[in-house]
Design an enzyme around this catalytic site. Structure first.
Site, PDB file in Angstrom:
ATOM      1  N   SER A 240     -13.603  -7.082  18.208  1.00 19.00           N
ATOM      2  CA  SER A 240     -12.934  -5.835  17.845  1.00 19.00           C
ATOM      3  C   SER A 240     -12.985  -4.878  19.028  1.00 19.00           C
ATOM      4  CB  SER A 240     -13.634  -5.212  16.638  1.00 19.00           C
ATOM      5  OG  SER A 240     -14.945  -4.804  17.011  1.00 19.00           O
TER       6      SER A 240
ATOM      7  N   ASP B   2      -9.349  -8.696  17.482  1.00 14.92           N
ATOM      8  CA  ASP B   2      -9.158  -8.132  16.152  1.00 14.92           C
ATOM      9  C   ASP B   2      -8.716  -6.678  16.278  1.00 14.92           C
ATOM     10  OD1 ASP B   2      -9.223  -8.090  13.366  1.00 14.92           O
ATOM     11  OD2 ASP B   2     -11.338  -7.521  13.285  1.00 14.92           O
ATOM     12  N   HIS B   3      -7.550  -6.359  15.782  1.00 11.44           N
ATOM     13  CA  HIS B   3      -6.989  -5.009  15.764  1.00 11.44           C
ATOM     14  C   HIS B   3      -6.875  -4.387  17.154  1.00 11.44           C
ATOM     15  CE1 HIS B   3      -6.717  -4.423  11.403  1.00 11.44           C
ATOM     16  NE2 HIS B   3      -7.750  -5.243  11.358  1.00 11.44           N
TER      17      HIS B   3
ATOM     18  N   ASP C 104      -2.227  -4.072  16.345  1.00  9.51           N
ATOM     19  CA  ASP C 104      -2.178  -3.237  15.149  1.00  9.51           C
ATOM     20  C   ASP C 104      -1.364  -1.990  15.444  1.00  9.51           C
ATOM     21  OD1 ASP C 104      -2.513  -1.736  12.888  1.00  9.51           O
ATOM     22  OD2 ASP C 104      -4.692  -1.933  12.816  1.00  9.51           O
TER      23      ASP C 104
ATOM     24  N   GLU D 256       0.551  -6.205  12.260  1.00  4.25           N
ATOM     25  CA  GLU D 256       0.104  -5.557  11.024  1.00  4.25           C
ATOM     26  C   GLU D 256       1.123  -4.550  10.520  1.00  4.25           C
ATOM     27  OE1 GLU D 256      -3.652  -3.057   9.250  1.00  4.25           O
ATOM     28  OE2 GLU D 256      -3.946  -4.919  10.342  1.00  4.25           O
TER      29      GLU D 256
END
Length: 165
Positions: free
Chosen positions: A50, A83-84, A105, A135
């Protein structure tokens, strides 16, 4: 085995009727425990970094921790995933440093801006053999120090999915 893309990994999971765990990593102990467990279970896994993990452990350390896990357990099947990712530059950095999957994202942006940002990441990633996740919508909660209040949350609108893709 070395790092693989999630496309390859998911294809085998669909055919074999099993799930794949995705785990956020940020230090040596977590990577060691996950590698040992995956090895004991002969299970593939997705190791995710992340924005918080990249800030805490630094990208090069995370990459080398995963490389060490694969050296210690050459039988493992692992995808390394951002992640994101908050912006193109973060995704590009991960792609350039060997991640096999990134998530952009852009859900905080207007729909059209999210599409444009995601498309830019997809074009760069696919040119480098990297898989992209995008996303739509925003869930309430806190992720990497970004808080989304319940009244600001929005679920994915099914009618937008096809256009987004």
């Amino acid at each position: 085995m070395s790092l693989v893309t999630t496309t390859e990994m998911f294809k085998k999971a669909y055919e074999g009727h099993y799930a794949i765990g995705a785990f956020n990593i940020n230090n040596m102990e977590i990577v060691q425990a996950l590698a040992d467990a995956a090895s004991n279970l002969s299970s593939p896994m997705i190791l995710q970094a992340s924005a918080g993990a990249r800030k805490y452990a630094k990208p090069s350390y995370l990459k080398h921790l995963v490389a060490a896990a694969l050296e210690d357990h050459p039988e493992l099947t692992v995808a390394l995933h951002l992640d994101h990712g908050a912006d193109f530059e973060t995704c590009k950095d991960c792609i350039d440093s060997g991640f096999t999957s990134v998530m952009i994202d852009g859900s905080k942006y207007a729909f059209e801006e999210n599409i444009a940002l995601t498309k830019k990441v997809v074009e760069y990633a696919h040119a480098h053999g990297v898989v992209v996740e995008g996303e739509l919508g925003q869930l309430a909660g806190i992720e990497d120090e970004v808080k989304v209040a319940a009244h600001e949350a929005s679920y994915t609108r099914p009618e937008e999915v096809e256009e987004f893709v």
